[in-house]
Design an enzyme around this catalytic site. Structure first.
Site, mmCIF file in Angstrom:
data_model
loop_
_atom_site.group_PDB
_atom_site.id
_atom_site.type_symbol
_atom_site.label_atom_id
_atom_site.label_comp_id
_atom_site.label_asym_id
_atom_site.label_seq_id
_atom_site.Cartn_x
_atom_site.Cartn_y
_atom_site.Cartn_z
ATOM 1 N N ASP A 133 0.844 -1.198 0.000
ATOM 2 C CA ASP A 133 0.000 0.000 0.000
ATOM 3 C C ASP A 133 0.872 1.237 0.000
ATOM 4 O O ASP A 133 2.092 1.170 0.225
ATOM 5 C CB ASP A 133 -1.020 0.005 1.144
ATOM 6 C CG ASP A 133 -0.373 0.076 2.516
ATOM 7 O OD1 ASP A 133 0.857 0.317 2.585
ATOM 8 O OD2 ASP A 133 -1.076 -0.096 3.512
ATOM 9 N N ASP A 169 -6.252 1.617 -0.872
ATOM 10 C CA ASP A 169 -4.969 1.812 -1.548
ATOM 11 C C ASP A 169 -4.118 0.549 -1.522
ATOM 12 O O ASP A 169 -2.936 0.600 -1.878
ATOM 13 C CB ASP A 169 -4.216 2.973 -0.891
ATOM 14 C CG ASP A 169 -3.835 2.659 0.557
ATOM 15 O OD1 ASP A 169 -4.664 2.032 1.260
ATOM 16 O OD2 ASP A 169 -2.719 3.016 0.969
#
Length: 510
Positions: free
Chosen positions: A374, A417
């Site tokens: 991420d 994300d």
């Protein structure tokens, strides 16, 4: 030899020759070997050659040759000009042309009706006797004058061989028509049963090679911009699939014959024959060229005939429509399994592929790696610059990953994300090297704020390996997630493998 014995011997020789020609239900090669192999033994011939006549080139081209009991493909070519003795055979001034040079040779014509299609050359060390008795008998047998039957045996052999040739040609024409109809049927079946482009084109290529008799077929399609011709796939005899994804040509005149054929294509498909052994058929749908179908006989060097050209022409429209339908199907399918923003695969498709790869890993005993990552400080980016910039970061990151992983790898948006990479057939060392390379690629990338200021981006990765770290897909994902959690606390901006986490740390991350 009495006239009666001569007549019986003559009739017996022709009868057995005819029987040997017709005993085989196979093709020309076997028929020629059976019939003229018998004549070689009876007439003590050294060599027998079968030639086809090419009226455009005014030449006899050898198809087969029989020598010392062995049948071989011929390579000889005889050009027939005005001074050639064979001119009389072509112009039908003489039914048999004989050469008294050593070795002695006689040419007898092969005809389809009144049309000359070829000739057979008989060679022996000593000249074949004309046979005075047979010449006298021939006028009674054929009601012809003696001077018209100088070599009655050879003339009758030519007539029998020509009749058998006509039958073979009719049979071959029927078989060709059946194969061509079969090709059309199989193409139609592939359109409905194989919706994906490559699967459909593979089935179409295989059917055309097998049924239309080409050595090789290749399929090229225009790219999305219509500026380049991209290779897709092909098939070569006996059944070798060709990957043409690396072949690409700009649509500019003079690049090659393939591109020229596409540029010259009109609103309908036209066959472009090159040298008699290569053909290009542009694929045209709704008056628009979408690609090109190429077929050739460069291995066998067999000339293509008009029936093959007509079959390709009739199939071109069907293939073109099938390509459009397959592309539409794949576009719809792609939209269903990819994320709209990042164009990465969605979580559901990733789970399906992960189970498939684990099954294959068990079957073939190889590793599967997962890398979960991420964006560092992603929430702060959104809070400071807004979600539009956050979307730009995710788009940039997804593009960097998609363009730098292997063809067999898969990148999916796992949530928010978080992105996860599925890496089959890979060792732990190779997975670590790939992770390091991707980290460096992302570190070199930047996004620009609305004020024009570049912002550096970094990610953190956690990785796990099947079956060293887990024995099922759920545990493998959990191990990668724990490795990512640990890396964010202890090695932000780097990569951590689950096996490097100490057991207490792993328990805490849970």
């Amino acid at each position: 030899m009495t006239a009666l014995r001569a007549l019986l011997a003559y009739s017996e020789l022709l009868r057995k020759f005819q029987n040997h020609l017709t005993v085989s239900s196979l093709g020309l090669e076997e028929t020629f070997e059976a019939g003229f192999g018998h004549l070689m033994e009876r007439l003590r011939l050294d060599t027998v050659g079968l030639f086809w006549w090419d009226p455009q080139r005014h030449a006899f081209s050898m198809q087969y040759v029989l020598h010392e009991g062995a049948l071989m493909e011929g390579e000889e070519e005889i050009i027939v000009d005005d001074q050639s003795p064979l001119r009389q055979l072509v112009d039908e001034h003489r039914p048999v042309v004989v050469s008294d040079k050593k070795p002695w040779a006689a040419f007898i014509p092969l005809k389809m009706g009144s049309e000359l299609t070829g000739a057979v050359r008989l060679q022996r060390t000593l000249p074949l006797s004309k046979g005075k008795v047979l010449r006298e008998l021939s006028s009674w047998i054929s009601q012809a004058t003696p001077h018209q039957r100088e070599y009655p045996l050879l003339e009758d052999i030519a007539d029998i061989a020509s009749m058998r040739l006509q039958q073979l040609m009719r049979d071959e024409k029927h078989r060709k028509r059946t194969r061509f109809l079969q090709a059309g049927s199989e193409v139609a079946t592939a359109v409905f049963e194989r919706p994906r482009l490559r699967d459909m084109l593979e089935a179409v290529s295989r059917s055309i090679v097998q049924n239309l008799g080409f050595d090789r077929v290749r399929i090229f399609l225009l790219d999305s911009d219509g500026h380049r011709l991209e290779g897709i796939l092909g098939l070569q005899i006996p059944d070798m699939l060709l990957d043409l994804t690396g072949e690409s040509y700009p649509l500019k005149p003079g690049i090659n014959s393939l591109v020229d054929a596409v540029l010259a294509a009109g609103p309908q498909a036209h066959v472009h024959l090159v040298g008699g052994r290569v053909v290009y058929v542009p694929l045209v749908v709704n008056a628009q060229v979408i690609g090109c179908f190429a077929a050739d006989n460069l291995l066998s060097q067999q000339l293509m005939d008009e029936e093959q050209m007509e079959s390709l022409r009739s199939l071109a429209g069907q293939i073109g429509m099938a390509i459009l339908n397959a592309r539409l199907f794949e576009d719809i399918e792609q939209q269903a399994i990819t994320d709209g923003l990042t164009k990465l695969y969605v979580h559901r498709y990733f789970q399906q592929r992960l189970k498939e790869e684990i099954d294959r890993a068990d079957r073939y005993a190889y590793n599967v790696a997962l890398i979960m990552l991420d964006v560092d400080h992603f929430k702060a980016l959104n809070d400071t610059y807004g979600h539009l910039l956050g979307d730009k970061v995710l788009e940039m990151l997804a593009h960097s990953l998609r363009t730098n992983i292997r063809r067999i790898d898969l990148a999916a948006r796992y949530g928010g994300d978080e992105i996860i990479l599925l890496l089959p057939e890979i060792t732990e060392q190779e997975a670590w090297l790939m992770g390091e390379r991707l980290l460096n690629i992302v570190k070199k990338a930047t996004v620009t704020t609305p004020d024009g200021n570049p912002i550096p981006i970094s990610v953190t990765m956690g990785a796990s390996l099947y079956s060293a770290d887990a024995h099922n897909s759920r545990d493998l994902i959990d191990a990668a997630d724990k490795a990512l959690y640990w890396a964010k606390k202890n090695n932000r901006g780097g990569i951590c493998f689950y096996r490097t986490i100490t057991p207490p740390d792993a328990e805490k991350s849970a």
